[in-house]
Design a protein around this motif. Structure first.
Motif, PDB file in Angstrom:
ATOM      1  N   LEU A  39       0.812  -1.204   0.000  1.00 44.05           N
ATOM      2  CA  LEU A  39       0.000   0.000   0.000  1.00 44.05           C
ATOM      3  C   LEU A  39       0.851   1.261   0.000  1.00 44.05           C
ATOM      4  O   LEU A  39       2.059   1.226   0.194  1.00 44.05           O
ATOM      5  CB  LEU A  39      -0.936  -0.018   1.214  1.00 44.05           C
ATOM      6  N   GLY A  40       0.200   2.394  -0.209  1.00 41.78           N
ATOM      7  CA  GLY A  40       0.895   3.677  -0.179  1.00 41.78           C
ATOM      8  C   GLY A  40       1.544   4.043  -1.497  1.00 41.78           C
ATOM      9  O   GLY A  40       1.655   3.240  -2.430  1.00 41.78           O
ATOM     10  N   ALA A  41       2.000   5.292  -1.560  1.00 41.90           N
ATOM     11  CA  ALA A  41       2.581   5.824  -2.797  1.00 41.90           C
ATOM     12  C   ALA A  41       3.914   5.178  -3.143  1.00 41.90           C
ATOM     13  O   ALA A  41       4.312   5.175  -4.324  1.00 41.90           O
ATOM     14  CB  ALA A  41       2.771   7.339  -2.658  1.00 41.90           C
ATOM     15  N   PHE A  42       4.616   4.650  -2.131  1.00 45.25           N
ATOM     16  CA  PHE A  42       5.914   4.025  -2.372  1.00 45.25           C
ATOM     17  C   PHE A  42       5.888   2.539  -2.019  1.00 45.25           C
ATOM     18  O   PHE A  42       6.912   1.948  -1.713  1.00 45.25           O
ATOM     19  CB  PHE A  42       7.008   4.727  -1.560  1.00 45.25           C
ATOM     20  N   GLY A  43       4.705   1.938  -2.044  1.00 55.08           N
ATOM     21  CA  GLY A  43       4.575   0.529  -1.694  1.00 55.08           C
ATOM     22  C   GLY A  43       4.869  -0.389  -2.865  1.00 55.08           C
ATOM     23  O   GLY A  43       5.187   0.036  -3.984  1.00 55.08           O
TER      24      GLY A  43
ATOM     25  N   SER B 182       5.543  -1.556  -8.747  1.00 52.72           N
ATOM     26  CA  SER B 182       5.533  -2.819  -9.491  1.00 52.72           C
ATOM     27  C   SER B 182       5.604  -2.621 -10.995  1.00 52.72           C
ATOM     28  O   SER B 182       5.789  -3.582 -11.744  1.00 52.72           O
ATOM     29  CB  SER B 182       4.254  -3.592  -9.160  1.00 52.72           C
ATOM     30  N   GLY B 183       5.430  -1.386 -11.463  1.00 56.20           N
ATOM     31  CA  GLY B 183       5.329  -1.129 -12.892  1.00 56.20           C
ATOM     32  C   GLY B 183       3.916  -1.253 -13.414  1.00 56.20           C
ATOM     33  O   GLY B 183       3.655  -1.027 -14.593  1.00 56.20           O
ATOM     34  N   MET B 184       2.955  -1.610 -12.533  1.00 61.04           N
ATOM     35  CA  MET B 184       1.549  -1.723 -12.935  1.00 61.04           C
ATOM     36  C   MET B 184       0.987  -0.348 -13.290  1.00 61.04           C
ATOM     37  O   MET B 184       1.305   0.648 -12.631  1.00 61.04           O
ATOM     38  CB  MET B 184       0.707  -2.300 -11.788  1.00 61.04           C
ATOM     39  N   ILE B 185       0.134  -0.308 -14.290  1.00 63.62           N
ATOM     40  CA  ILE B 185      -0.532   0.948 -14.613  1.00 63.62           C
ATOM     41  C   ILE B 185      -1.752   1.167 -13.729  1.00 63.62           C
ATOM     42  O   ILE B 185      -2.200   2.292 -13.516  1.00 63.62           O
ATOM     43  CB  ILE B 185      -0.916   0.993 -16.109  1.00 63.62           C
ATOM     44  N   ASP B 186      -2.317   0.077 -13.188  1.00 64.06           N
ATOM     45  CA  ASP B 186      -3.550   0.155 -12.397  1.00 64.06           C
ATOM     46  C   ASP B 186      -3.288  -0.100 -10.913  1.00 64.06           C
ATOM     47  O   ASP B 186      -4.103  -0.709 -10.221  1.00 64.06           O
ATOM     48  CB  ASP B 186      -4.592  -0.827 -12.924  1.00 64.06           C
ATOM     49  N   HIS B 187      -2.160   0.379 -10.399  1.00 59.87           N
ATOM     50  CA  HIS B 187      -1.844   0.088  -8.996  1.00 59.87           C
ATOM     51  C   HIS B 187      -2.791   0.779  -8.027  1.00 59.87           C
ATOM     52  O   HIS B 187      -3.001   0.300  -6.911  1.00 59.87           O
ATOM     53  CB  HIS B 187      -0.378   0.404  -8.671  1.00 59.87           C
ATOM     54  N   ASN B 188      -3.394   1.906  -8.423  1.00 57.20           N
ATOM     55  CA  ASN B 188      -4.384   2.523  -7.535  1.00 57.20           C
ATOM     56  C   ASN B 188      -5.563   1.584  -7.302  1.00 57.20           C
ATOM     57  O   ASN B 188      -6.049   1.423  -6.180  1.00 57.20           O
ATOM     58  CB  ASN B 188      -4.879   3.843  -8.125  1.00 57.20           C
ATOM     59  N   GLN B 189      -6.042   0.958  -8.367  1.00 57.32           N
ATOM     60  CA  GLN B 189      -7.139   0.004  -8.249  1.00 57.32           C
ATOM     61  C   GLN B 189      -6.724  -1.201  -7.408  1.00 57.32           C
ATOM     62  O   GLN B 189      -7.490  -1.700  -6.581  1.00 57.32           O
ATOM     63  CB  GLN B 189      -7.576  -0.459  -9.640  1.00 57.32           C
ATOM     64  N   ALA B 190      -5.497  -1.660  -7.599  1.00 53.60           N
ATOM     65  CA  ALA B 190      -5.023  -2.822  -6.851  1.00 53.60           C
ATOM     66  C   ALA B 190      -4.986  -2.536  -5.356  1.00 53.60           C
ATOM     67  O   ALA B 190      -5.351  -3.396  -4.537  1.00 53.60           O
ATOM     68  CB  ALA B 190      -3.635  -3.229  -7.352  1.00 53.60           C
ATOM     69  N   LYS B 191      -4.569  -1.335  -4.975  1.00 62.02           N
ATOM     70  CA  LYS B 191      -4.520  -0.978  -3.555  1.00 62.02           C
ATOM     71  C   LYS B 191      -5.922  -0.912  -2.955  1.00 62.02           C
ATOM     72  O   LYS B 191      -6.170  -1.416  -1.850  1.00 62.02           O
ATOM     73  CB  LYS B 191      -3.781   0.355  -3.380  1.00 62.02           C
ATOM     74  N   ALA B 192      -6.842  -0.291  -3.688  1.00 63.81           N
ATOM     75  CA  ALA B 192      -8.219  -0.210  -3.191  1.00 63.81           C
ATOM     76  C   ALA B 192      -8.835  -1.599  -3.060  1.00 63.81           C
ATOM     77  O   ALA B 192      -9.547  -1.891  -2.087  1.00 63.81           O
ATOM     78  CB  ALA B 192      -9.053   0.669  -4.121  1.00 63.81           C
ATOM     79  N   ALA B 193      -8.559  -2.458  -4.032  1.00 64.92           N
ATOM     80  CA  ALA B 193      -9.117  -3.818  -3.998  1.00 64.92           C
ATOM     81  C   ALA B 193      -8.538  -4.628  -2.843  1.00 64.92           C
ATOM     82  O   ALA B 193      -9.253  -5.410  -2.204  1.00 64.92           O
ATOM     83  CB  ALA B 193      -8.837  -4.523  -5.324  1.00 64.92           C
ATOM     84  N   LEU B 194      -7.252  -4.453  -2.557  1.00 68.49           N
ATOM     85  CA  LEU B 194      -6.640  -5.180  -1.441  1.00 68.49           C
ATOM     86  C   LEU B 194      -7.278  -4.765  -0.122  1.00 68.49           C
ATOM     87  O   LEU B 194      -7.576  -5.616   0.733  1.00 68.49           O
ATOM     88  CB  LEU B 194      -5.125  -4.921  -1.418  1.00 68.49           C
ATOM     89  N   CYS B 195      -7.494  -3.466   0.055  1.00 68.38           N
ATOM     90  CA  CYS B 195      -8.135  -3.010   1.289  1.00 68.38           C
ATOM     91  C   CYS B 195      -9.561  -3.547   1.402  1.00 68.38           C
ATOM     92  O   CYS B 195      -9.998  -3.975   2.480  1.00 68.38           O
ATOM     93  CB  CYS B 195      -8.135  -1.488   1.339  1.00 68.38           C
ATOM     94  N   ALA B 196     -10.289  -3.527   0.298  1.00 66.09           N
ATOM     95  CA  ALA B 196     -11.659  -4.053   0.324  1.00 66.09           C
ATOM     96  C   ALA B 196     -11.665  -5.537   0.680  1.00 66.09           C
ATOM     97  O   ALA B 196     -12.549  -6.011   1.413  1.00 66.09           O
ATOM     98  CB  ALA B 196     -12.324  -3.831  -1.031  1.00 66.09           C
TER      99      ALA B 196
END
Length: 439
Positions: A129-133, A138-152
């Motif tokens: 998580l976080g801006a430097f997580g 990871s190089g993912m373009i959708d890391h914002n979505q991945a972080k939100a999904a992990l929290c959910a």
């Protein structure tokens, strides 16, 4: 009776004092509050065989960009856990060891698997998580979505009044477009624990995403005086306040904040924050048409060269390129681009071609070749998320493209980009620019 961490996970220590100090130290580390190192050192002194205390100290060293100390401490933690640690503790340490060793892909895989088994193990759940997580880098373009999904995925494991989970869930939602919901969580997190720099940081991002720059500036002005300068986010929060000043057109206040709290000679933050904050803020101030003393550029570039002597960090390299371009160090910038091109060709740069492209664009912009800058950035603008960091930090790339379009008389393209930005996030600065283009 077994001692527990703050989320009721068993701890392999015989010392109640060590367990209490560990709980305090981890809470301070996870809230970016001063005193974590002292608490964890005291926990180790109370029980030298307490593996997780050594592991948390290793994590803190890693956060402070002290790799040798982190590697040495996590090795001690692994040895202690092998002798007397539980399955969870051994796995916890193994995940941290991968992250500290720079094996980010493996660390991400193992952190996610660990979180599925022990979701309340906050240090490990927090790694992606976080801006430097691990997701962001990871190089993912959708890391914002991945972080939100992990929290959910793991929300049910935490009570509704858990300040740490609210902080990271709220921030992840705000970065992923659910700004109102994320902001409410972050405000509640700060109500629950005011001594939470990460919560204030996340709320500053949520306010940025909502176009509430004035509110972000007021939040930081009210809260920052109670946060010691030794706090790792002190300078970065001042950077957010400087961004708010620039939003309202007050470059003088932004520069005062920079010289008083953000620049390398005064900040005690993480090197990655110090370099990226310095480069992006000075670049913005100058690109927006205001003067920046040469000495500030030179001081920032000198610090950055010491902090990051080698190319290969997808988030750092574009900021290094800005500093090298602004100070006229074309040889260093050319070598950086060549190294990054080689890494792209070999497949060892996870973020890919967008990284050297931003560096080339920075060179073209500094040389006032705005048409070339726009040609480089336009086809890759949507790829900028791959470098990691937050939306607010990466906006510098879009700013570079927008200003290049305006200065290259690409008025129609600039209007389209401004309209898209204003739809996504209202901004006084963008509103002023849109009016200028319409006149």
């Amino acid at each position: 009776m077994a001692h527990l961490d703050s989320h009721d996970l068993p701890l392999s220590t015989v010392s109640a004092k060590a367990a209490a100090l560990y709980r305090d130290g981890v809470d301070m580390m996870l809230s970016a509050w001063p005193g974590a190192a002292e608490a964890l050192d005291a926990a180790i002194a109370a029980d030298p065989d307490f593996a997780l205390a050594h592991a948390a100290r290793a994590r803190l060293h890693a956060l402070r960009a002290e790799p040798r100390e982190a590697e040495a401490r996590i090795a001690v933690a692994a040895a202690k856990a092998a002798a007397n640690g539980s399955t969870r503790e051994n796995n916890h340490i193994a995940v941290l060891r991968l992250a500290i060793a720079g094996q980010s892909r493996e660390a991400l895989t193992e952190a996610l698997a660990h979180a599925d088994r022990w979701p309340r193990d906050r240090i490990i759940l927090g790694l992606p998580l976080g801006a430097f997580g691990l997701f962001a880098f990871s190089g993912m373009i959708d890391h914002n979505q991945a972080k939100a999904a992990l929290c959910a995925r793991h929300q049910a494991a935490f009570p509704e009044d858990d300040w740490w989970f609210l902080t990271y869930h709220g921030w992840s939602l705000a970065e992923n477009g659910e700004v109102s919901r994320g902001r409410a969580m972050l405000e509640h997190a700060i109500e629950l624990r005011r001594e939470n720099a990460n919560g204030v940081h996340g709320l500053a991002h949520a306010l940025f995403e909502g176009g509430a720059g004035e509110s972000a500036g007021a939040l930081i002005a009210d809260w920052l005086p109670d946060y010691d300068r030794s706090g790792v986010l002190h300078g970065h929060l001042a950077w957010h306040a400087a961004l708010a000043a620039l939003e309202r057109g007050d470059a003088a206040s932004a520069l005062v904040l920079y010289t008083d709290r953000v620049q390398p000679s005064v900040s005690l933050g993480m090197p990655i924050n110090i370099v990226s904050d310095a480069a992006s803020l000075l670049w913005r101030i100058q690109a927006y048409g205001h003067g920046v003393p040469d000495c500030l550029w030179q001081d920032a570039a000198s610090y950055a060269r010491r902090a990051f002597p080698k190319a290969g960090h997808a988030f750092v390299d574009p900021h290094m390129a800005m500093l090298e371009a602004a100070t006229g160090d074309s040889a260093a910038l050319g070598q950086r681009i060549a190294t990054l091109d080689e890494m792209c060709a070999s497949g060892t740069l996870s973020a890919g071609a967008v990284v050297p492209a931003i560096c080339r664009a920075a060179m073209a912009f500094a040389n006032e070749n705005y048409s070339a800058c726009a040609r480089i950035l336009e086809p890759l603008a949507a790829e900028a998320a791959r470098i990691g960091g937050s939306n607010a930090q990466r906006e510098i790339v879009e700013d570079m493209l927008l200003i290049a379009l305006m200065r290259a008389d690409e008025t129609k393209k600039a209007r389209v980009l401004l309209d898209r930005r204003l739809h996504r996030r209202p901004s006084p600065r963008d509103t002023r620019w849109r009016a200028e283009l319409a006149s």
